[in-house]
Enzyme design. Sequence first.
Site, PDB file in Angstrom:
ATOM      1  N   SER A  82       0.885  -1.297  -0.090  1.00 59.57           N
ATOM      2  CA  SER A  82      -0.146   0.155  -0.013  1.00 59.57           C
ATOM      3  C   SER A  82       0.781   1.205  -0.188  1.00 59.57           C
ATOM      4  O   SER A  82       1.643   1.492  -0.591  1.00 59.57           O
ATOM      5  CB  SER A  82      -0.920  -0.105   1.115  1.00 59.57           C
ATOM      6  N   HIS A 112      -7.454  -5.787   0.991  1.00 64.11           N
ATOM      7  CA  HIS A 112      -6.333  -4.910   0.761  1.00 64.11           C
ATOM      8  C   HIS A 112      -4.962  -5.488   1.535  1.00 64.11           C
ATOM      9  O   HIS A 112      -5.281  -5.606   2.895  1.00 64.11           O
ATOM     10  CB  HIS A 112      -6.472  -3.492   0.955  1.00 64.11           C
TER      11      HIS A 112
HETATM   12  C1  MCU Z   1      -2.856   2.214  -1.635  1.00 67.29           C
HETATM   13  O1  MCU Z   1      -2.240   2.963  -0.625  1.00 67.29           O
HETATM   14  C2  MCU Z   1      -2.747   3.815   0.161  1.00 67.29           C
HETATM   15  C3  MCU Z   1      -3.580   4.918  -0.507  1.00 67.29           C
HETATM   16  O2  MCU Z   1      -2.621   5.654  -1.343  1.00 67.29           O
HETATM   17  C4  MCU Z   1      -4.218   5.718   0.372  1.00 67.29           C
HETATM   18  O3  MCU Z   1      -5.163   6.907  -0.312  1.00 67.29           O
HETATM   19  C5  MCU Z   1      -4.876   5.161   1.342  1.00 67.29           C
HETATM   20  O4  MCU Z   1      -5.364   6.049   2.283  1.00 67.29           O
HETATM   21  O5  MCU Z   1      -4.391   4.288   2.069  1.00 67.29           O
HETATM   22  C6  MCU Z   1      -3.860   3.252   1.343  1.00 67.29           C
HETATM   23  C7  MCU Z   1      -2.782   2.455   2.323  1.00 67.29           C
HETATM   24  O6  MCU Z   1      -1.604   2.890   2.570  1.00 67.29           O
HETATM   25  O7  MCU Z   1      -3.652   1.493   3.127  1.00 67.29           O
HETATM   26  C8  MCU Z   1      -2.813   0.812   4.029  1.00 67.29           C
END
Ligand code: MCU
Length: 402
Positions: A217, A350
């Site tokens: 992420s 996720h």
């Molecule tokens: C995919 O990574 C991020 C994303 O860019 C953000 O918008 C969201 O808030 O959080 C994601 C993340 O890091 O989830 C753990």
Amino acid sequence: MSTLLKLAALLLPVAALGLPPSDLLERQDGCTTPAVGAYADVSEKNLPDPWKFASGSAVATPADFACRQAEMSKILQQFVLGDLPPPPDSLTATMSGSSMSLAIKVGSNSKTISVSITKPSGGGTAGGPALIAVGGASIPVPGAVGRIAFGNDACAAQSNPASHGTGWFFDLHGKTHSAGATLAWAWCVGRIIDGLEQLGAAKTGVDPKKLAVTGCSRNGKGAFMVGAFEKRIALVIPQESGSGGAASWRISDSEFAKGKNIQTAHQIVRENAWFSPKFTTYVNKTDTIPGDNHFLAALVAPRGLFVIENDIDWLGPVSTTVAMRAGRTVYDALGVKTNMGFSLVGGHSHCSFPSATNANLLSFFNKFLLGSGNTNDVDTSKANVTMSDWIGNWSAAPRLAA
Ligand code: MCU
């Protein structure tokens, strides 16, 4: 530059000519005439062509490609990521038990960092492979691979846009340094590798030529940046990095315009400090940037790259599929297509790793860290994309392989 260094710089290309082409390509610093100065804005709806220099001339040889890589790196730094500083003025590493301590000096600033290492089993005095986990790992890791924990938030914080300037990267380089957090993490990981190299495998248990990096992420964006900007990493495994990682800024904007709930450049700079304050100028006109995130894959090439994505709208499955397939065309031209895999298996939450991906991932660990076998040819995305809409105007790819 000292006379000795000048001599070495002159001799390197000559010495490199004697190497097999695969080794020649591994030498990503092989550009003897890097472009200097700032790049101009463009007006480009397509993904920018990796086979054409910003000047318009063609990329035709392996040496040209090394120079284009240097240019792609500079472009991403100038428009999106901020500047990657050179190595520190001094770094002294010491090992105590499983903890490596790094005393780092940049100008009059100094900082001491500690890094936890779980030594690989069975590496002997030559050391074994290890995985650098940006904020933790969410993938299955073979037992013979050691672990290095990288506390990225301490290097450059990522709470909100105001986090910019907080962390040991900024303590060393100044609070107003242009680097966004993800690029700062790449610099900080470089210092961990400096420490491993300085101490040697007999002390750390790790062979610095057998390093992988992962993260998921937001930390997957970081893992991608570490791999793209730190050439000493052999295998790069960004997981569900989405926007700012495997996704293209342009394509995500196009998907957003079609009504998708997708993360875009204009949203991301309001959410966090992952990118440079310089990027703010471009977030509503991403088609004026002479680069996009397929450049990240082109910067990792020809090293191992296994990109894991998901079918969650926010991550941009169409955007990641097009950008990473574009990246695979670069690997293909280098004659190492299967050194990059793109794994998009959806239908799970996720950052939970789908077991259907186990064998493909393992083939990358085996080839790049454990020295056995070949990688599977991986592109599992079922996203409905039209590549010609995005790379249809690219120059014919040169054949840069042997
Ligand atoms: C995919 O990574 C991020 C994303 O860019 C953000 O918008 C969201 O808030 O959080 C994601 C993340 O890091 O989830 C753990």
